[in-house]
Enzyme design. Sequence first.
Site, PDB file in Angstrom:
ATOM      1  N   GLY A 292      40.929  36.491  34.991  1.00 61.16           N
ATOM      2  CA  GLY A 292      39.614  37.077  35.273  1.00 61.16           C
ATOM      3  C   GLY A 292      38.505  36.234  34.673  1.00 61.16           C
TER       4      GLY A 292
ATOM      5  CB  SER B 176      35.253  33.571  39.396  1.00 65.57           C
ATOM      6  OG  SER B 176      35.883  32.329  39.245  1.00 65.57           O
TER       7      SER B 176
ATOM      8  CD  GLU C 271      43.435  27.397  36.732  1.00 65.58           C
ATOM      9  OE1 GLU C 271      42.907  28.045  35.814  1.00 65.58           O
ATOM     10  OE2 GLU C 271      43.142  27.564  37.925  1.00 65.58           O
TER      11      GLU C 271
END
Length: 383
Positions: free
Chosen positions: A130, A132, A248
């Site tokens: 969570g 954006s 990521e």
Amino acid sequence: MIDTLELAGIPPQDEALRPAIRSFLEETVGGLAPEIRARSWMGFDAAFSRALADRGWLGLTLPVEYGGAGKGPFARFVLAEELLGAGAPVSAHWIADRQSGPLILKYGTEAQKRFYLPRICRAEAFFCIGMSEPGSGSDLASIRTRATRTDGGWVLNGSKIWTTNAQRSHYMIALARTSGEPADRHKGLSQVVVDLSLPGVTVRPIRDVAGDAHFSEVFFDNVVLAPEALIGDEGQGWAQVNAELAFERSGPERVYSSMVLLEGWLAHCRALGAGGARQAAPLGRILASLAVLRAMSIAVTAKLARGENPALEATLVKDLGTEAEQMIPRIIGDILAASPEVPMPASLGRTLAYLEQMAPSFSLRGGTREILRGILARGLGLR
Ligand SMILES: Cc1cc2nc3c(=O)[nH]c(=O)nc-3n(C[C@H](O)[C@H](O)[C@H](O)COP(=O)(O)OP(=O)(O)OC[C@H]3O[C@@H](n4cnc5c(N)ncnc54)[C@H](O)[C@@H]3O)c2cc1C
């Protein structure tokens, strides 16, 4: 900067994982239609994730005491390469395995590690990211979602958008403001883990241009969180999120999104017995680019294995990798369109159509091309 990306090889003990993974994938995924396999890390299949977990292939890099395999980044590289190359539906566990687990390992309390990590390794806890919000994508520091401290913990209000798998995950690690105002930017941000079954959480899936609903809008209306929902230190959310983005971006997944299409097109060319420059020159271009990207991605993995921070190099690989992922459907689409009289398998057409529709998103998800290039410029001392 570039001279820190040295050529490296995959150690034999990690390379040795490949045959068992490959034969497992042949059994489980080999029969799936190419247009399904083309979705790969957008393909959600909890049973497949559990089958991987049963073989000890989730949480490969997490410590054994928390249910992981205690292996290094090269083991994860080999597994990820095989999964994505085969087009396996990895989406259910992907985010937890790649970044939420390592984030909790790095910043979580002992109790958080003992609670979440074994569940991640057993494919019982799926996570979403969570970050954006409407109006705060690239400009992440301007988020408005707020976690307010109370006597009993926190109360969360606000909303998130484009949250991959929010509608199917158990938990979200949300970036929220815990002090100050949006104008305070990086200061006063924290990360909290949100159980998505809690009262006050509403998840509304969004359908993409290909008709899939893999991401959602998420609304928080006075969601009551326990004190231990905080991950890491209050006010350190910005540094933690940047560490998370390095997890990521540093895997090989930003190179392989179009592999199933490439494989299908090669099979089609072979079936036609078609030689000649029309296929050979573009194919050479694609392979040259993939070979270099794979070497760069292995070099990033080597940096991870040495305990170095490859955030900048990973940014470079993601930028170039997504360009290659976008180039493949463009080139193959042009070649197929130039010979409309040659029939092609319907599944190749469907795989191409899917990737042509999705390709623009490859350079949006995980940070846009412009943002990555800004980070590279800063790395070169130009900003
Ligand atoms: C498939 C997919 C999955 C996603 N999953 C998640 C998820 O799980 N969790 C999550 O939190 N988010 C997720 N996102 C959101 C993604 O991180 C954002 O879309 C992205 O960061 C861009 O933000 P934005 O959409 O608000 O665009 P904006 O930030 O409004 O950008 C619009 C355009 O302006 C450009 N731009 C913006 N700022 C600058 C600048 N300073 N200089 C130059 N150009 C600039 C951008 O590059 C872009 O081209 C996902 C997105 C996609 C496409």
